[in-house]
Design a protein around this motif. Sequence first.
Motif, PDB file in Angstrom:
ATOM      1  N   UNK A 182       0.808  -1.207   0.000  1.00  0.00           N
ATOM      2  CA  UNK A 182       0.000   0.000   0.000  1.00  0.00           C
ATOM      3  C   UNK A 182       0.847   1.266   0.000  1.00  0.00           C
ATOM      4  N   UNK A 183       1.820   1.347   0.904  1.00  0.00           N
ATOM      5  CA  UNK A 183       2.563   2.600   1.079  1.00  0.00           C
ATOM      6  C   UNK A 183       4.080   2.444   1.041  1.00  0.00           C
ATOM      7  N   UNK A 184       4.569   1.183   0.956  1.00  0.00           N
ATOM      8  CA  UNK A 184       6.008   0.994   0.906  1.00  0.00           C
ATOM      9  C   UNK A 184       6.650   1.141   2.277  1.00  0.00           C
ATOM     10  N   UNK A 185       7.942   0.767   2.403  1.00  0.00           N
ATOM     11  CA  UNK A 185       8.637   0.898   3.681  1.00  0.00           C
ATOM     12  C   UNK A 185       8.921   2.352   4.008  1.00  0.00           C
ATOM     13  N   UNK A 186       9.122   2.638   5.288  1.00  0.00           N
ATOM     14  CA  UNK A 186       9.464   3.993   5.694  1.00  0.00           C
ATOM     15  C   UNK A 186      10.834   4.374   5.137  1.00  0.00           C
ATOM     16  N   UNK A 187      10.899   5.536   4.507  1.00  0.00           N
ATOM     17  CA  UNK A 187      12.159   6.047   3.980  1.00  0.00           C
ATOM     18  C   UNK A 187      12.641   7.264   4.759  1.00  0.00           C
ATOM     19  N   UNK A 188      11.848   7.709   5.722  1.00  0.00           N
ATOM     20  CA  UNK A 188      12.192   8.946   6.425  1.00  0.00           C
ATOM     21  C   UNK A 188      12.182   8.764   7.935  1.00  0.00           C
ATOM     22  N   UNK A 189      12.536   7.563   8.398  1.00  0.00           N
ATOM     23  CA  UNK A 189      12.503   7.278   9.829  1.00  0.00           C
ATOM     24  C   UNK A 189      13.475   8.140  10.611  1.00  0.00           C
ATOM     25  N   UNK A 190      14.649   8.408  10.038  1.00  0.00           N
ATOM     26  CA  UNK A 190      15.647   9.211  10.745  1.00  0.00           C
ATOM     27  C   UNK A 190      15.162  10.643  10.928  1.00  0.00           C
ATOM     28  N   UNK A 191      14.476  11.186   9.914  1.00  0.00           N
ATOM     29  CA  UNK A 191      13.925  12.535  10.028  1.00  0.00           C
ATOM     30  C   UNK A 191      12.820  12.575  11.077  1.00  0.00           C
ATOM     31  N   UNK A 192      12.023  11.512  11.161  1.00  0.00           N
ATOM     32  CA  UNK A 192      10.970  11.440  12.165  1.00  0.00           C
ATOM     33  C   UNK A 192      11.577  11.350  13.557  1.00  0.00           C
ATOM     34  N   UNK A 193      12.641  10.571  13.698  1.00  0.00           N
ATOM     35  CA  UNK A 193      13.341  10.491  14.987  1.00  0.00           C
ATOM     36  C   UNK A 193      13.861  11.859  15.405  1.00  0.00           C
ATOM     37  N   UNK A 194      14.437  12.581  14.475  1.00  0.00           N
ATOM     38  CA  UNK A 194      14.955  13.921  14.778  1.00  0.00           C
ATOM     39  C   UNK A 194      13.835  14.845  15.250  1.00  0.00           C
ATOM     40  N   UNK A 195      12.695  14.809  14.558  1.00  0.00           N
ATOM     41  CA  UNK A 195      11.569  15.645  14.964  1.00  0.00           C
ATOM     42  C   UNK A 195      11.070  15.257  16.353  1.00  0.00           C
ATOM     43  N   UNK A 196      11.011  13.951  16.615  1.00  0.00           N
ATOM     44  CA  UNK A 196      10.533  13.470  17.911  1.00  0.00           C
ATOM     45  C   UNK A 196      11.472  13.893  19.041  1.00  0.00           C
ATOM     46  N   UNK A 197      12.767  13.798  18.806  1.00  0.00           N
ATOM     47  CA  UNK A 197      13.742  14.176  19.832  1.00  0.00           C
ATOM     48  C   UNK A 197      13.665  15.660  20.163  1.00  0.00           C
ATOM     49  N   UNK A 198      13.195  16.446  19.217  1.00  0.00           N
ATOM     50  CA  UNK A 198      13.087  17.881  19.443  1.00  0.00           C
ATOM     51  C   UNK A 198      11.850  18.294  20.216  1.00  0.00           C
ATOM     52  N   UNK A 199      10.918  17.332  20.469  1.00  0.00           N
ATOM     53  CA  UNK A 199       9.656  17.697  21.109  1.00  0.00           C
ATOM     54  C   UNK A 199       9.326  16.923  22.376  1.00  0.00           C
ATOM     55  N   UNK A 200       9.641  15.632  22.434  1.00  0.00           N
ATOM     56  CA  UNK A 200       9.222  14.813  23.572  1.00  0.00           C
ATOM     57  C   UNK A 200       9.803  15.350  24.879  1.00  0.00           C
ATOM     58  N   UNK A 201       8.971  15.408  25.907  1.00  0.00           N
ATOM     59  CA  UNK A 201       9.432  15.917  27.201  1.00  0.00           C
ATOM     60  C   UNK A 201      10.432  14.971  27.862  1.00  0.00           C
ATOM     61  N   UNK A 202      10.152  13.681  27.796  1.00  0.00           N
ATOM     62  CA  UNK A 202      10.947  12.735  28.571  1.00  0.00           C
ATOM     63  C   UNK A 202      11.788  11.776  27.715  1.00  0.00           C
TER      64      UNK A 202
END
Length: 268
Positions: A205-225
Motif C-alpha cells: 500500500x505505502x512501501x517501507x518507511x524512507x524517512x525514519x531518521x527525520x521522524x526520529x529527529x523531529x521526535x527528539x526535538x519535542x518529547x518531554x521525557x
Amino acid sequence: MNTTTAATIALTATCGECEVRAAALAQQLNLPLVDNDELHSYELILFVTPERLELGETIHKAPKPIYVDFLGGSVGHRHRFGGGRGQPIAKAVGLKGGANPCVIDATAGLGRDAFLLASLGCHVTLIERSPIVAALLRDGLERAADDASVSEVIERMNLVEGDAAEVIRSLDEDNIPDVIYLDPMFPCRDKSALVKKEMRLFHHLIGPDQDSSALLEAALGKAKRRVVVKRPKSAAPLDGPKPSAEISSKTMRYDLYVTLTNKLSATQ
C-alpha cells in the motif's frame, strides 16, 4: 520521503445496505467505487461490509482482508492477559508506579501498541499519514467505542491524520507529549511467506518507511521525557544519535532516547 509507487486501490460495498456508507467513504478518500466485475482491475480493495471496513488484495489466493480489531484476536487477548505494566513496551515508555505518561504513537498502523498503552492508562495520540490506514483505524475506534468492555480505553485514544514529523514539529507547548513512540516499517524480506500478511499488505500500500531518521529527529526535538523506537531485535538502531538504553523481548527491542528537555530538568 517514500518513493515507492503506490498500489492501485478502489472501494466496494459488499451488500446493498452498505452502499450509502461506501459512496460517502469513496468520496472522502477520493477512490473509485466499483462493483464485483471491476475488482480485479485494482491491486487492493477497501471492502465496506455490514460489520466493518476491510482492506484486501485481489491477487490469486490472496489472504483474508485485514481490519482493525480492538476487541478480539491477538489484541483482545493481549489486553486481557498481556502482563500489565511488566511488559517490555510498558517499561519502555516509563509506566511505573502511578505514572501515566501522555504518548504520541507517530506510526500508528493498525493501532495495536497504542491500544495496549491506552489500556494501561496512557493517553495516546495516534498519527497515521496514510488516508487508507487512517480510515481503517477510525472504523476500528468507532466500533470499539460502542463496546462497554473497552470504551473507557478508547476514550484515551485520539487519531490524527497527517505526516507525523510535520504534526510533531507543529505542536505547541500545551500539547507536547511525555513520550513519542515510533515503530517504523523495516524493508520487506525476500521471502514474503516469512512476513505477516498485514506487514506485506502495508508494504504494498505505502512501501517501507524512507524517512525514519527525520521522524526520529523531529521526535527528539519535542518529547518531554523520551523517544521510544521499536525495532526487530537484530536490526540496527535508526540513523542518528545513539540510544540511551534499550529494553528487549524475545523478538523485539525498544531503543530509548532520553530527550534534551528531560536531561535539563534532571540537572536543575
